[in-house]
Design a protein around this motif. Structure first.
Motif, PDB file in Angstrom:
ATOM      1  N   ALA A  47       0.720  -1.196   0.042  1.00 53.60           N
ATOM      2  CA  ALA A  47      -0.061  -0.188  -0.018  1.00 53.60           C
ATOM      3  C   ALA A  47       0.820   1.307  -0.052  1.00 53.60           C
ATOM      4  O   ALA A  47       0.465   2.234  -0.913  1.00 53.60           O
ATOM      5  CB  ALA A  47      -0.847   0.039   1.255  1.00 53.60           C
ATOM      6  N   PRO A  48       1.944   1.316   0.696  1.00 55.80           N
ATOM      7  CA  PRO A  48       2.687   2.589   0.796  1.00 55.80           C
ATOM      8  C   PRO A  48       3.448   2.876  -0.827  1.00 55.80           C
ATOM      9  O   PRO A  48       3.519   3.804  -1.231  1.00 55.80           O
ATOM     10  CB  PRO A  48       3.910   2.442   1.838  1.00 55.80           C
ATOM     11  N   ARG A  49       3.984   1.566  -1.032  1.00 52.77           N
ATOM     12  CA  ARG A  49       4.714   1.531  -2.525  1.00 52.77           C
ATOM     13  C   ARG A  49       3.775   2.006  -3.567  1.00 52.77           C
ATOM     14  O   ARG A  49       4.011   2.771  -4.327  1.00 52.77           O
ATOM     15  CB  ARG A  49       5.382   0.446  -2.731  1.00 52.77           C
ATOM     16  N   LEU A  50       2.411   1.395  -3.412  1.00 53.36           N
ATOM     17  CA  LEU A  50       1.451   1.854  -4.338  1.00 53.36           C
ATOM     18  C   LEU A  50       0.876   3.322  -4.316  1.00 53.36           C
ATOM     19  O   LEU A  50       1.030   3.997  -5.452  1.00 53.36           O
ATOM     20  CB  LEU A  50       0.055   1.305  -4.124  1.00 53.36           C
ATOM     21  N   SER A  51       1.200   4.028  -3.191  1.00 52.63           N
ATOM     22  CA  SER A  51       0.961   5.489  -2.950  1.00 52.63           C
ATOM     23  C   SER A  51       2.104   6.275  -3.638  1.00 52.63           C
ATOM     24  O   SER A  51       1.732   7.261  -4.321  1.00 52.63           O
ATOM     25  CB  SER A  51       1.087   5.788  -1.406  1.00 52.63           C
ATOM     26  N   PHE A  52       3.403   5.718  -3.637  1.00 54.98           N
ATOM     27  CA  PHE A  52       4.343   6.488  -4.264  1.00 54.98           C
ATOM     28  C   PHE A  52       4.228   6.264  -5.809  1.00 54.98           C
ATOM     29  O   PHE A  52       4.640   7.296  -6.565  1.00 54.98           O
ATOM     30  CB  PHE A  52       5.607   5.654  -3.843  1.00 54.98           C
ATOM     31  N   LEU A  53       3.863   5.370  -6.441  1.00 53.33           N
ATOM     32  CA  LEU A  53       3.443   5.110  -7.828  1.00 53.33           C
ATOM     33  C   LEU A  53       2.391   6.344  -8.273  1.00 53.33           C
ATOM     34  O   LEU A  53       2.537   6.767  -8.965  1.00 53.33           O
ATOM     35  CB  LEU A  53       3.021   3.617  -8.004  1.00 53.33           C
ATOM     36  N   LEU A  54       1.214   6.110  -7.502  1.00 55.52           N
ATOM     37  CA  LEU A  54       0.258   7.128  -7.747  1.00 55.52           C
ATOM     38  C   LEU A  54       0.684   8.628  -7.644  1.00 55.52           C
ATOM     39  O   LEU A  54       0.089   9.301  -8.335  1.00 55.52           O
ATOM     40  CB  LEU A  54      -0.786   6.825  -6.510  1.00 55.52           C
ATOM     41  N   VAL A  55       1.452   8.934  -6.543  1.00 56.07           N
ATOM     42  CA  VAL A  55       2.131  10.315  -6.775  1.00 56.07           C
ATOM     43  C   VAL A  55       2.752  10.793  -8.106  1.00 56.07           C
ATOM     44  O   VAL A  55       2.494  11.597  -8.521  1.00 56.07           O
ATOM     45  CB  VAL A  55       3.131  10.292  -5.728  1.00 56.07           C
ATOM     46  N   GLY A  56       3.333   9.868  -8.425  1.00 54.75           N
ATOM     47  CA  GLY A  56       4.242  10.038  -9.848  1.00 54.75           C
ATOM     48  C   GLY A  56       3.443  10.081 -11.095  1.00 54.75           C
ATOM     49  O   GLY A  56       3.320  10.990 -11.872  1.00 54.75           O
ATOM     50  N   ILE A  57       2.262   9.376 -11.041  1.00 51.60           N
ATOM     51  CA  ILE A  57       1.392   9.297 -11.906  1.00 51.60           C
ATOM     52  C   ILE A  57       0.325  10.754 -11.799  1.00 51.60           C
ATOM     53  O   ILE A  57      -0.052  11.336 -13.055  1.00 51.60           O
ATOM     54  CB  ILE A  57       0.147   8.090 -11.973  1.00 51.60           C
ATOM     55  N   TRP A  58       0.145  11.035 -10.667  1.00 53.99           N
ATOM     56  CA  TRP A  58      -0.636  12.417 -10.573  1.00 53.99           C
ATOM     57  C   TRP A  58      -0.062  13.394 -10.673  1.00 53.99           C
ATOM     58  O   TRP A  58      -0.504  14.385 -11.458  1.00 53.99           O
ATOM     59  CB  TRP A  58      -1.170  12.402  -8.617  1.00 53.99           C
TER      60      TRP A  58
END
Length: 448
Positions: free
Chosen positions: A203-214
């Protein structure tokens, strides 16, 4: 025309362009909240510490390419390194941007570099510490590198009387956008079972990925509307590497003829050491010193972000009544109180109260610092070079602030390190008071 506070001819002051400019804060502030302030520091501290069943830290020393170092100090040093690199690069690139009129290109370059690095943090686990530190440093590099050129657009797209409002609007967009993504990430992190997530790190690592896409995705709104800029009619007489620093030298030569702006930058240098360090170290402080749980920490940062929206507009309104420099001086006294309060804070509730105060002054001091500089600038088309000087001042301040904080933390603890930040705020306040006196004398001289 008054060359101290004169009007810089704007390329455009249309509302759609201004809103598109402010949307970049919406895009990149997700990095500032999720990566800098909340989930990444919490995740980093969790994967680099060995704790007992009751949460006591048994070992917080890590090996970074074979070097043994305290985990929080390594975090501070890595961020300092990124800011030091951008402090060196921004004069060179700003000079190129001014001469070729391609601020947008460099803004895009750093944006894409930073967003890609955020996506790379998806692969950061306990056994890939070096990858995590390198990606977080590159993300910081992309974030602050793009801001050099983003800030340089402010005097080009808004007349002087609109800059406080537009600067506050940008920060407010940033706080709102980042909170939206933070809540999405918050759900994944705190309720992984809702989505069938079994791996605690996913979940934390998914958050980092979402930040990059956002970051990458919403930045396209900005890039679609912002003007490319206009190349200067003359080209540099020196090489690209040298010319950026020669441009900074020219900026400094002009600053020496403008005592108010020069003194303001001195104050900005000192208080930025404190402000930025508090912001970058807040989550680690709550985790290590107060032993707050992940949910409590994220809640605290959300409080800061939401209150900061009101803080940015409040400071803009106060500045219109009392003047930018006087309001900044008042805010610095509040920051001194925050440092004293942080030293004595013991409970989660006390931390929440302190976070509310931090939010009010954090949004205000960032927004007002940027707009104050743009209003005190002379009439010039070299906006990127002038904002490069501003950026270098801030980044060197962050390097010194974070390095000092990490060093004191390694010798003592984070409470002592935060208390030591008072020195920076007091120095900034004293210099700012001198700037106010000089501005008053300058106005009186003009009046006569």
């Amino acid at each position: 025309m008054n060359t101290t506070t004169g009007e810089i001819p704007a390329i455009t002051s249309s509302k759609p362009v201004q809103r598109a400019w402010a949307m970049y804060d919406w895009a990149n502030s997700a990095y500032n909240l999720v990566i800098t302030s909340t989930i990444f520091p919490i995740y980093y501290e969790a994967v680099t510490s060995v704790k007992s069943a009751n949460g006591e830290v048994l070992n917080d020393t890590v090996s970074f390419f074979g070097i043994q170092v305290k985990n929080s100090s390594l975090f501070d040093y890595s961020i300092s390194a990124a800011y030091l690199v951008i402090a060196f690069l921004s004069p060179i690139l700003s000079s190129v941007a001014d001469y070729r009129g391609n601020k947008k290109f460099f803004m895009q370059l750093f944006c894409y570099l930073g967003s890609a690095a955020c996506c790379g943090l998806y692969f950061f686990k306990r056994d890939t510490l070096e990858l995590g530190i390198i990606c977080s440093s590159i993300a910081a590099l992309g974030y602050c590198g793009s801001l050099v050129f983003y800030n340089a657009y402010l005097p080009e797209i808004a007349p002087e009387n609109e800059r406080d409002r537009l600067s506050a609007q940008g920060f407010s967009y940033g706080y709102i956008g980042s909170v939206i993504l933070q809540v999405i990430c918050f759900i994944f992190v705190l309720k992984p079972d809702w989505f069938g997530i079994k791996d605690d790190s996913f979940a934390p690592r998914l958050s980092f990925l979402l930040v990059g896409i956002w970051w990458f995705g919403f930045a396209q709104i900005t890039f679609f509307k912002l003007p490319k800029g206009v190349a200067l009619p003359t080209q540099p007489s020196h090489g690209v590497l040298a010319n950026g620093f020669i441009e900074l030298k020219k900026v400094w030569a002009q600053l020496k003829q403008m005592p108010v702006l020069k003194t303001y930058l001195g104050a900005f240098f000192f208080y930025s050491m404190g402000v930025q360090t508090v912001m970058l170290a807040a989550a680690l402080f709550g985790s290590k010193e107060l032993k707050l749980e992940q949910g409590q920490l994220i809640t605290t940062i959300l409080i800061i972000q939401l209150v900061a929206i009101a803080g940015a507009y409040l400071m803009a309104k106060l500045a219109a009544t009392f003047g930018n420099l006087k309001v900044l001086l008042f805010v610095l006294f509040i920051w001194v109180g925050i440092c004293v309060g942080a030293y004595f804070v013991k409970t989660a509730m006390e931390f929440y109260v302190l976070a509310t105060v931090v939010g009010i002054v954090m949004g205000g001091i960032q927004s007002l610092s940027r707009s104050t500089y743009s209003k005190l600038m002379p009439v010039t088309h070299d906006t990127a070079s002038f904002f490069s000087f501003y950026d270098v001042t801030e980044k060197l301040a962050i390097v010194i602030g974070m390095m000092s904080f990490g060093f004191i933390d390694s010798l003592m603890d984070m409470r002592a390190a935060i208390l030591a930040l008072i020195t920076f705020f007091v120095a900034g306040a004293l210099i700012l008071y001198i700037a106010i006196r000089r501005q008053t004398a300058q106005k009186m001289a003009v009046g006569h």
